[in-house]
Design a protein around this motif. Structure first.
Motif, PDB file in Angstrom:
ATOM      1  N   UNK A   1       0.848  -1.187   0.000  1.00 42.78           N
ATOM      2  CA  UNK A   1       0.000   0.000   0.000  1.00 42.78           C
ATOM      3  C   UNK A   1       0.886   1.240   0.000  1.00 42.78           C
ATOM      4  N   UNK A   2       0.475   2.218  -0.793  1.00 41.22           N
ATOM      5  CA  UNK A   2       1.240   3.468  -0.852  1.00 41.22           C
ATOM      6  C   UNK A   2       1.162   4.217   0.473  1.00 41.22           C
ATOM      7  N   UNK A   3       0.121   3.911   1.270  1.00 36.92           N
ATOM      8  CA  UNK A   3      -0.094   4.618   2.529  1.00 36.92           C
ATOM      9  C   UNK A   3       0.512   3.795   3.673  1.00 36.92           C
ATOM     10  N   UNK A   4       1.826   3.888   3.813  1.00 35.58           N
ATOM     11  CA  UNK A   4       2.540   3.145   4.851  1.00 35.58           C
ATOM     12  C   UNK A   4       3.543   4.089   5.496  1.00 35.58           C
ATOM     13  N   UNK A   5       3.704   3.915   6.797  1.00 37.11           N
ATOM     14  CA  UNK A   5       4.736   4.689   7.503  1.00 37.11           C
ATOM     15  C   UNK A   5       5.277   3.857   8.655  1.00 37.11           C
TER      16      UNK A   5
ATOM     17  N   UNK B   1      13.835  -4.436  13.502  1.00 37.79           N
ATOM     18  CA  UNK B   1      13.344  -5.164  14.671  1.00 37.79           C
ATOM     19  C   UNK B   1      12.966  -4.205  15.798  1.00 37.79           C
ATOM     20  N   UNK B   2      11.784  -4.419  16.380  1.00 38.51           N
ATOM     21  CA  UNK B   2      11.281  -3.529  17.421  1.00 38.51           C
ATOM     22  C   UNK B   2      10.498  -2.357  16.868  1.00 38.51           C
ATOM     23  N   UNK B   3      10.570  -2.141  15.562  1.00 40.00           N
ATOM     24  CA  UNK B   3       9.856  -1.030  14.939  1.00 40.00           C
ATOM     25  C   UNK B   3       8.376  -1.340  14.773  1.00 40.00           C
ATOM     26  N   UNK B   4       7.637  -0.311  14.402  1.00 38.63           N
ATOM     27  CA  UNK B   4       6.205  -0.448  14.148  1.00 38.63           C
ATOM     28  C   UNK B   4       5.917   0.053  12.740  1.00 38.63           C
ATOM     29  N   UNK B   5       5.124  -0.702  12.016  1.00 42.02           N
ATOM     30  CA  UNK B   5       4.739  -0.318  10.660  1.00 42.02           C
ATOM     31  C   UNK B   5       3.225  -0.141  10.613  1.00 42.02           C
ATOM     32  N   UNK B   6       2.782   0.965  10.015  1.00 43.58           N
ATOM     33  CA  UNK B   6       1.351   1.258   9.908  1.00 43.58           C
ATOM     34  C   UNK B   6       0.949   1.253   8.442  1.00 43.58           C
ATOM     35  N   UNK B   7       0.139   0.270   8.081  1.00 44.68           N
ATOM     36  CA  UNK B   7      -0.349   0.126   6.708  1.00 44.68           C
ATOM     37  C   UNK B   7      -1.807   0.569   6.661  1.00 44.68           C
ATOM     38  N   UNK B   8      -2.141   1.445   5.713  1.00 39.39           N
ATOM     39  CA  UNK B   8      -3.523   1.913   5.609  1.00 39.39           C
ATOM     40  C   UNK B   8      -4.047   1.691   4.191  1.00 39.39           C
ATOM     41  N   UNK B   9      -5.356   1.379   4.114  1.00 38.42           N
ATOM     42  CA  UNK B   9      -6.026   1.096   2.849  1.00 38.42           C
ATOM     43  C   UNK B   9      -7.309   1.926   2.808  1.00 38.42           C
ATOM     44  N   UNK B  10      -7.186   3.258   2.617  1.00 39.75           N
ATOM     45  CA  UNK B  10      -8.379   4.105   2.667  1.00 39.75           C
ATOM     46  C   UNK B  10      -9.427   3.634   1.666  1.00 39.75           C
ATOM     47  N   UNK B  11     -10.724   3.659   2.012  1.00 40.69           N
ATOM     48  CA  UNK B  11     -11.255   4.154   3.286  1.00 40.69           C
ATOM     49  C   UNK B  11     -11.545   3.039   4.277  1.00 40.69           C
ATOM     50  N   UNK B  12     -10.981   1.826   4.066  1.00 44.18           N
ATOM     51  CA  UNK B  12     -11.491   0.696   4.851  1.00 44.18           C
ATOM     52  C   UNK B  12     -10.660   0.319   6.069  1.00 44.18           C
ATOM     53  N   UNK B  13      -9.599   1.047   6.362  1.00 43.02           N
ATOM     54  CA  UNK B  13      -8.837   0.707   7.567  1.00 43.02           C
ATOM     55  C   UNK B  13      -7.439   0.274   7.249  1.00 43.02           C
TER      56      UNK B  13
ATOM     57  N   UNK C   1       4.997  -2.333  -9.278  1.00 45.47           N
ATOM     58  CA  UNK C   1       4.068  -3.177  -8.535  1.00 45.47           C
ATOM     59  C   UNK C   1       2.655  -2.661  -8.655  1.00 45.47           C
ATOM     60  N   UNK C   2       1.755  -3.263  -7.887  1.00 50.40           N
ATOM     61  CA  UNK C   2       0.353  -2.824  -7.878  1.00 50.40           C
ATOM     62  C   UNK C   2      -0.117  -2.678  -6.427  1.00 50.40           C
ATOM     63  N   UNK C   3       0.469  -1.685  -5.711  1.00 53.61           N
ATOM     64  CA  UNK C   3       0.043  -1.474  -4.327  1.00 53.61           C
ATOM     65  C   UNK C   3      -1.308  -0.765  -4.279  1.00 53.61           C
ATOM     66  N   UNK C   4      -2.024  -0.890  -3.137  1.00 52.82           N
ATOM     67  CA  UNK C   4      -3.226  -0.080  -2.939  1.00 52.82           C
ATOM     68  C   UNK C   4      -2.832   1.386  -3.019  1.00 52.82           C
ATOM     69  N   UNK C   5      -3.656   2.277  -3.628  1.00 50.16           N
ATOM     70  CA  UNK C   5      -5.016   1.998  -4.115  1.00 50.16           C
ATOM     71  C   UNK C   5      -5.060   1.487  -5.553  1.00 50.16           C
ATOM     72  N   UNK C   6      -3.921   1.068  -6.125  1.00 51.16           N
ATOM     73  CA  UNK C   6      -3.895   0.589  -7.504  1.00 51.16           C
ATOM     74  C   UNK C   6      -3.881  -0.944  -7.540  1.00 51.16           C
TER      75      UNK C   6
END
Lengths: 148, 148
Positions: free
Chosen positions: B33-37, B42-54, B135-140
């Protein structure tokens, strides 16, 4: 026992098109392998071949329009023999939902990982065939790895 | 407990490209997904988002170049919370083999069927990105059903 599970939604002109794609030789040849022969009705036998690497023979355990198809693998790779392949169809608005299960794997071997991804790819071929008339059956199937 | 398993082979210029695609924000944005931060170490946190569904929040449990990455889902759909996602990489000639497992599902619900097929589709996106740069990440991302 471990299972491969998948779900796709198909915007087919009719749900019967999806059912026919699972129960007729012409239908099966359009998305899984062009080298298929046999009888997709209950009690029938279907022979799928993927030259040069072999193939699968299936006994058709059940086929109920337009909701359910079940095969049992009677010949093919050792890991497949005795496993069952279930196709549940559901109408949901303009979608035909396909719930797929390849059940009864003894162990989650590397070959099972491969078959899981490959089934997903062939389900997308089924979807494409039913929606656009153009699938990607073997030998024109999508290459996913060194195991093809 | 039931697992989603997949295997793809990638002809990447280097295996490090595949590892980077799993451990850097730029890499992950190219296929999932293009919406990642966040932080893929190791020990890190990754936040993946797929607007508008969470989306999904992952804790990175392990990341060992160029062979192993493991995440634990710490937020997202209830069925995902507490599950783990394993990435095993193997070099095999010109191929980088990816063995994928999404482990710890409590029940083989219909949503798990969907996620299995969707993971397969995203693994093909990862393969495509590493081999072709596209590739074909969300939203594509490729639409597989009414559940997208």
């Amino acid at each position: 026992m471990v299972d491969i599970l998948h779900r796709v939604g198909i915007k087919a002109p009719t749900p019967e098109m999806v059912y026919d794609a699972l129960t007729t030789v012409d239908g099966l040849a359009g998305w899984w392998t062009e080298d298929v022969r046999g009888n997709g009705n209950p009690g029938g036998k279907l022979e799928f071949r993927f030259p040069p690497i072999g193939g699968f023979d299936m006994e058709v355990l059940e086929a109920r329009p337009v909701e359910w198809v079940q095969w049992r693998v009677i010949d093919g790779p050792q890991e497949w023999i005795g496993t069952t392949i279930d196709w549940e169809l559901r109408e949901y608005g303009e979608w035909t939902i396909v719930l797929f299960a390849h059940r009864g794997w003894t162990e989650p071997v590397e070959f099972m990982h491969h078959c899981s991804t490959k089934w997903g790819s062939f389900l997308m071929s089924l979807k494409s065939m039913a929606e656009t008339g153009e699938g990607a059956p073997a030998p024109r199937d999508v290459v996913i790895s060194d195991w093809h």
